[in-house]
Design a protein around this motif. Structure first.
Motif, PDB file in Angstrom:
ATOM      1  N   LEU A   1      -1.400  14.653  -7.110  1.00  0.00           N
ATOM      2  CA  LEU A   1      -1.245  13.454  -6.287  1.00  0.00           C
ATOM      3  C   LEU A   1       0.071  13.528  -5.527  1.00  0.00           C
ATOM      4  CD1 LEU A   1      -2.332  11.049  -9.118  1.00  0.00           C
ATOM      5  CD2 LEU A   1      -3.557  11.237  -6.927  1.00  0.00           C
ATOM      6  N   GLY A   2       0.060  13.044  -4.292  1.00  0.00           N
ATOM      7  CA  GLY A   2       1.281  12.980  -3.500  1.00  0.00           C
ATOM      8  C   GLY A   2       1.502  11.564  -3.009  1.00  0.00           C
ATOM      9  N   TYR A   3       2.682  11.015  -3.252  1.00  0.00           N
ATOM     10  CA  TYR A   3       2.993   9.640  -2.865  1.00  0.00           C
ATOM     11  C   TYR A   3       4.095   9.602  -1.815  1.00  0.00           C
ATOM     12  CZ  TYR A   3       0.319   8.543  -7.040  1.00  0.00           C
ATOM     13  OH  TYR A   3      -0.673   8.457  -7.978  1.00  0.00           O
ATOM     14  N   TYR A   4       3.969   8.640  -0.914  1.00  0.00           N
ATOM     15  CA  TYR A   4       4.939   8.432   0.161  1.00  0.00           C
ATOM     16  C   TYR A   4       5.071   9.656   1.058  1.00  0.00           C
ATOM     17  CZ  TYR A   4       6.066   4.080  -2.141  1.00  0.00           C
ATOM     18  OH  TYR A   4       5.978   2.826  -2.697  1.00  0.00           O
ATOM     19  N   VAL A   5       3.961  10.357   1.249  1.00  0.00           N
ATOM     20  CA  VAL A   5       3.949  11.469   2.201  1.00  0.00           C
ATOM     21  C   VAL A   5       4.016  10.903   3.619  1.00  0.00           C
ATOM     22  CG1 VAL A   5       2.702  13.105   0.746  1.00  0.00           C
ATOM     23  CG2 VAL A   5       1.407  11.474   2.140  1.00  0.00           C
ATOM     24  N   ASP A   6       4.565  11.683   4.526  1.00  0.00           N
ATOM     25  CA  ASP A   6       4.608  11.323   5.943  1.00  0.00           C
ATOM     26  C   ASP A   6       3.244  11.648   6.544  1.00  0.00           C
ATOM     27  OD1 ASP A   6       4.963  11.042   8.653  1.00  0.00           O
ATOM     28  OD2 ASP A   6       6.614  12.479   8.814  1.00  0.00           O
ATOM     29  N   CYS A   7       2.454  10.610   6.780  1.00  0.00           N
ATOM     30  CA  CYS A   7       1.079  10.809   7.255  1.00  0.00           C
ATOM     31  C   CYS A   7       1.012  11.277   8.709  1.00  0.00           C
ATOM     32  CB  CYS A   7       0.272   9.520   7.087  1.00  0.00           C
ATOM     33  SG  CYS A   7       0.058   9.031   5.366  1.00  0.00           S
ATOM     34  N   GLY A   8       2.156  11.384   9.368  1.00  0.00           N
ATOM     35  CA  GLY A   8       2.194  11.907  10.719  1.00  0.00           C
ATOM     36  C   GLY A   8       2.769  13.306  10.803  1.00  0.00           C
ATOM     37  N   ASN A   9       3.094  13.895   9.660  1.00  0.00           N
ATOM     38  CA  ASN A   9       3.666  15.241   9.627  1.00  0.00           C
ATOM     39  C   ASN A   9       2.600  16.260  10.038  1.00  0.00           C
ATOM     40  OD1 ASN A   9       4.230  17.918   8.265  1.00  0.00           O
ATOM     41  ND2 ASN A   9       6.157  16.868   7.818  1.00  0.00           N
ATOM     42  N   GLU A  10       2.804  16.898  11.192  1.00  0.00           N
ATOM     43  CA  GLU A  10       1.766  17.757  11.763  1.00  0.00           C
ATOM     44  C   GLU A  10       1.456  18.965  10.884  1.00  0.00           C
ATOM     45  OE1 GLU A  10       2.471  18.767  15.809  1.00  0.00           O
ATOM     46  OE2 GLU A  10       2.542  16.675  16.484  1.00  0.00           O
ATOM     47  N   LEU A  11       2.489  19.569  10.298  1.00  0.00           N
ATOM     48  CA  LEU A  11       2.243  20.714   9.429  1.00  0.00           C
ATOM     49  C   LEU A  11       1.431  20.298   8.216  1.00  0.00           C
ATOM     50  CD1 LEU A  11       2.629  23.633   8.555  1.00  0.00           C
ATOM     51  CD2 LEU A  11       4.868  22.984   7.599  1.00  0.00           C
ATOM     52  N   PHE A  12       1.781  19.164   7.619  1.00  0.00           N
ATOM     53  CA  PHE A  12       1.044  18.681   6.452  1.00  0.00           C
ATOM     54  C   PHE A  12      -0.410  18.375   6.823  1.00  0.00           C
ATOM     55  CE2 PHE A  12       0.189  15.211   3.236  1.00  0.00           C
ATOM     56  CZ  PHE A  12       0.184  16.054   2.131  1.00  0.00           C
ATOM     57  N   LEU A  13      -0.632  17.742   7.952  1.00  0.00           N
ATOM     58  CA  LEU A  13      -1.990  17.423   8.388  1.00  0.00           C
ATOM     59  C   LEU A  13      -2.809  18.688   8.615  1.00  0.00           C
ATOM     60  CD1 LEU A  13      -1.320  14.470  10.863  1.00  0.00           C
ATOM     61  CD2 LEU A  13      -2.186  14.330   8.521  1.00  0.00           C
TER      62      LEU A  13
ATOM     63  N   ILE B   1       3.771  18.726  -0.577  1.00  0.00           N
ATOM     64  CA  ILE B   1       4.024  17.284  -0.658  1.00  0.00           C
ATOM     65  C   ILE B   1       5.502  16.997  -0.434  1.00  0.00           C
ATOM     66  CG2 ILE B   1       4.069  15.324  -2.261  1.00  0.00           C
ATOM     67  CD1 ILE B   1       1.434  16.610  -3.466  1.00  0.00           C
ATOM     68  N   ARG B   2       6.374  17.776  -1.063  1.00  0.00           N
ATOM     69  CA  ARG B   2       7.812  17.579  -0.881  1.00  0.00           C
ATOM     70  C   ARG B   2       8.222  17.820   0.568  1.00  0.00           C
ATOM     71  NH1 ARG B   2       8.016  20.401  -6.050  1.00  0.00           N
ATOM     72  NH2 ARG B   2       8.579  18.943  -7.698  1.00  0.00           N
ATOM     73  N   GLU B   3       7.668  18.865   1.171  1.00  0.00           N
ATOM     74  CA  GLU B   3       8.006  19.189   2.556  1.00  0.00           C
ATOM     75  C   GLU B   3       7.532  18.100   3.520  1.00  0.00           C
ATOM     76  OE1 GLU B   3       6.448  23.088   3.294  1.00  0.00           O
ATOM     77  OE2 GLU B   3       7.661  23.984   1.694  1.00  0.00           O
ATOM     78  N   ALA B   4       6.521  17.322   3.109  1.00  0.00           N
ATOM     79  CA  ALA B   4       6.043  16.196   3.906  1.00  0.00           C
ATOM     80  C   ALA B   4       6.744  14.903   3.517  1.00  0.00           C
ATOM     81  CB  ALA B   4       4.533  16.039   3.742  1.00  0.00           C
ATOM     82  N   GLY B   5       7.850  15.019   2.757  1.00  0.00           N
ATOM     83  CA  GLY B   5       8.644  13.854   2.395  1.00  0.00           C
ATOM     84  C   GLY B   5       8.103  13.056   1.239  1.00  0.00           C
ATOM     85  N   GLY B   6       7.143  13.619   0.502  1.00  0.00           N
ATOM     86  CA  GLY B   6       6.508  12.874  -0.570  1.00  0.00           C
ATOM     87  C   GLY B   6       6.940  13.296  -1.961  1.00  0.00           C
ATOM     88  N   THR B   7       6.334  12.648  -2.950  1.00  0.00           N
ATOM     89  CA  THR B   7       6.626  12.891  -4.362  1.00  0.00           C
ATOM     90  C   THR B   7       5.364  13.368  -5.068  1.00  0.00           C
ATOM     91  OG1 THR B   7       8.332  11.184  -4.391  1.00  0.00           O
ATOM     92  CG2 THR B   7       7.390  11.814  -6.511  1.00  0.00           C
ATOM     93  N   PRO B   8       5.363  14.578  -5.650  1.00  0.00           N
ATOM     94  CA  PRO B   8       4.175  15.099  -6.320  1.00  0.00           C
ATOM     95  C   PRO B   8       4.065  14.627  -7.774  1.00  0.00           C
ATOM     96  CG  PRO B   8       5.859  16.788  -6.244  1.00  0.00           C
ATOM     97  CD  PRO B   8       6.439  15.579  -5.559  1.00  0.00           C
TER      98      PRO B   8
ATOM     99  N   VAL C   1       0.852  -1.193   0.000  1.00  0.00           N
ATOM    100  CA  VAL C   1       0.000   0.000   0.000  1.00  0.00           C
ATOM    101  C   VAL C   1       0.886   1.240   0.000  1.00  0.00           C
ATOM    102  CG1 VAL C   1      -1.706   1.343   1.279  1.00  0.00           C
ATOM    103  CG2 VAL C   1      -1.924  -1.153   1.129  1.00  0.00           C
ATOM    104  N   VAL C   2       0.679   2.104  -0.978  1.00  0.00           N
ATOM    105  CA  VAL C   2       1.419   3.354  -1.081  1.00  0.00           C
ATOM    106  C   VAL C   2       0.612   4.443  -0.385  1.00  0.00           C
ATOM    107  CG1 VAL C   2       2.399   5.074  -2.644  1.00  0.00           C
ATOM    108  CG2 VAL C   2       2.418   2.643  -3.280  1.00  0.00           C
ATOM    109  N   PRO C   3       1.168   5.073   0.648  1.00  0.00           N
ATOM    110  CA  PRO C   3       0.452   6.168   1.302  1.00  0.00           C
ATOM    111  C   PRO C   3       0.401   7.380   0.392  1.00  0.00           C
ATOM    112  CG  PRO C   3       2.661   5.967   2.200  1.00  0.00           C
ATOM    113  CD  PRO C   3       2.476   4.816   1.258  1.00  0.00           C
ATOM    114  N   GLY C   4      -0.809   7.868   0.145  1.00  0.00           N
ATOM    115  CA  GLY C   4      -0.938   8.970  -0.796  1.00  0.00           C
ATOM    116  C   GLY C   4      -2.057   9.923  -0.451  1.00  0.00           C
ATOM    117  N   VAL C   5      -2.210  10.928  -1.295  1.00  0.00           N
ATOM    118  CA  VAL C   5      -3.230  11.949  -1.136  1.00  0.00           C
ATOM    119  C   VAL C   5      -3.458  12.583  -2.499  1.00  0.00           C
ATOM    120  CG1 VAL C   5      -1.589  13.824  -0.650  1.00  0.00           C
ATOM    121  CG2 VAL C   5      -3.914  13.932   0.320  1.00  0.00           C
TER     122      VAL C   5
END
Length: 289
Positions: A81-93, A188-195, A63-67
Motif C-alpha cells: 500500500l502507498g499513502y499520500y502519493v503524488d497522484c500527478g507524478n508523471e513517472l509514478f503514473l 512509492i517513496r519517489e512519488a512522495g508517499g509512504t509504503p 480522504v487519503v490518496p493511496g494505491v
C-alpha cells in the motif's frame, strides 16, 4: 488537513479497480459509518482518488490518496500500500500504467487457460459485465472474471470461483513477472508517499514477511485487516513493535458480489486518525525509524 480525532479505514477499493462502488460512494459510506477518514487504495491505479477527494470535501471526510501495488516475492503475490502519493507524478503514473499492462497480459492468459479447461468465457464478456465503459486508467481484475464464472454457472460465488479456477495454485491461475516489494516501496517513496505492507496474514509465511520488512523497509504494516484473526493481530503488532513500524488498519472493502461483501464492510477495521500524521511524517522524511 490533519485529522486529530476519530477513526479511519485505510484500505478500500472502488470501480477504478475491482471494487463495486464509485469512489464517491465509498466516501459517503465512510461518512455514514462515522469515520473521520478513508483511504482509496485501488490496484495499480490512482484513477479514483480525485473523485473521492472531491466527495470528501462535501461529506466532511478526510480522504487519503493511496494505491495498492501488486508485487511478487518467493513465488507469492505480495501487495504494498502507498499513502499520500503524488497522484500527478508523471513517472509514478507511467509505472502504474506498466503494471496495468502486465495485469492485462495475465488476464488474457487466464482467459485462455479457462477456455482450455472447457469454460466458455471471453474477455469481451468480462468487460461487458462491468456494465460501463472501462476508463483509461482503470483495471480489470480476477473478481471481474469471477463474476462471469458465477453468472454462467461455473462457480457458486466468487470464493468458489477463486478456489476452483482463479486463486494461486488453481488450474487457471497465471503468474506473470512483477516488480519486487522493494521496488514498489521505492516507487512509492519517489512519488512522495509512504509504503505499508498490506495484509501480511494472507501470505501464510511469516518468514517471508520478515524478509520483506528487512529488505524493502516499508514504513508500516497492516496489522488489522478483515482476514486477520486475533492471533494474527498479536503477531503483526509484535512485528510492528520490533521493526518500529506504523500500525495501520483496513477493511479491504470491495463491495458486495452475489450478495457477499468481500473482504469486509467499510469501517470494520480501523485505527486512530492520528495515524494519518504518522504516515504524512514518514512521507516527508522517508520513514520514522
Amino acid at each position: 488537513m490533519t485529522v486529530a480525532t476519530g477513526t479511519c479505514d485505510l484500505h478500500t477499493h472502488t470501480l477504478a479497480s475491482d471494487g463495486m462502488q464509485s469512489p464517491a460512494e465509498n466516501v459517503r459510506l465512510a461518512r455514514d459509518k462515522g469515520l473521520a477518514a478513508i483511504a482509496i487504495t485501488d490496484h495499480d491505479t490512482v484513477a479514483g482518488v480525485k473523485e473521492a477527494m472531491e466527495e470528501g470535501v462535501r461529506s466532511g471526510v478526510t480522504v487519503v490518496p493511496g494505491v495498492e501495488i501488486s508485487t511478487r516475492a518467493s513465488g507469492k503475490d505480495i501487495h504494498v500500500l502507498g499513502y499520500y502519493v503524488d497522484c500527478g507524478n508523471e513517472l509514478f503514473l507511467q509505472r502504474l500504467a506498466d503494471l496495468r499492462n502486465t495485469r492485462d497480459e495475465r488476464n488474457a492468459k487466464m482467459i485462455a487457460k479457462l477456455r482450455e479447461l472447457g469454460v466458455d468465457i471471453t474477455m469481451e464478456e468480462v468487460i461487458a459485465g462491468l456494465g460501463r465503459e472501462l476508463g483509461p486508467d482503470e483495471t480489470v481484475a480476477r473478481p471481474h472474471i469471477a463474476d462471469v464464472l458465477v453468472g454462467k454457472g461455473y462457480a457458486r460465488d466468487m470464493r468458489d470461483a477463486f478456489d476452483k479456477y482463479l486463486g494461486e495454485n488453481a488450474p487457471a491461475y497465471v503468474s506473470v513477472p512483477r516488480i519486487s516489494p522493494d521496488e514498489a516501496c521505492s516507487w512509492i517513496r519517489e512519488a512522495g508517499g509512504t509504503p505499508v505492507l498490506a495484509h501480511p496474514g494472507i501470505y501464510g509465511d511469516d518468514g517471508l514477511v520478515r524478509e520483506i520488512l528487512e529488505q524493502a523497509r516499508p514504513a508500516g504494516i497492516e496489522v488489522f485487516h478483515s482476514d486477520h484473526g486475533p492471533e494474527d493481530e498479536k503477531r503483526y503488532q509484535a512485528m510492528a513493535d520490533q521493526y518500529g513500524l506504523i500500525v495501520t488498519a483496513g477493511s479491504d472493502f470491495h463491495g458486495a458480489r452475489q450478495g457477499v461483501v468481500f473482504h469486509g464492510e467499510i469501517g470494520n477495521r480501523t485505527v486512530s486518525a492520528k495515524v494519518l500524521e504518522q504516515l504524512r511524517q514518514a512521507s516527508a522524511g522517508f520513514g520514522l525509524r
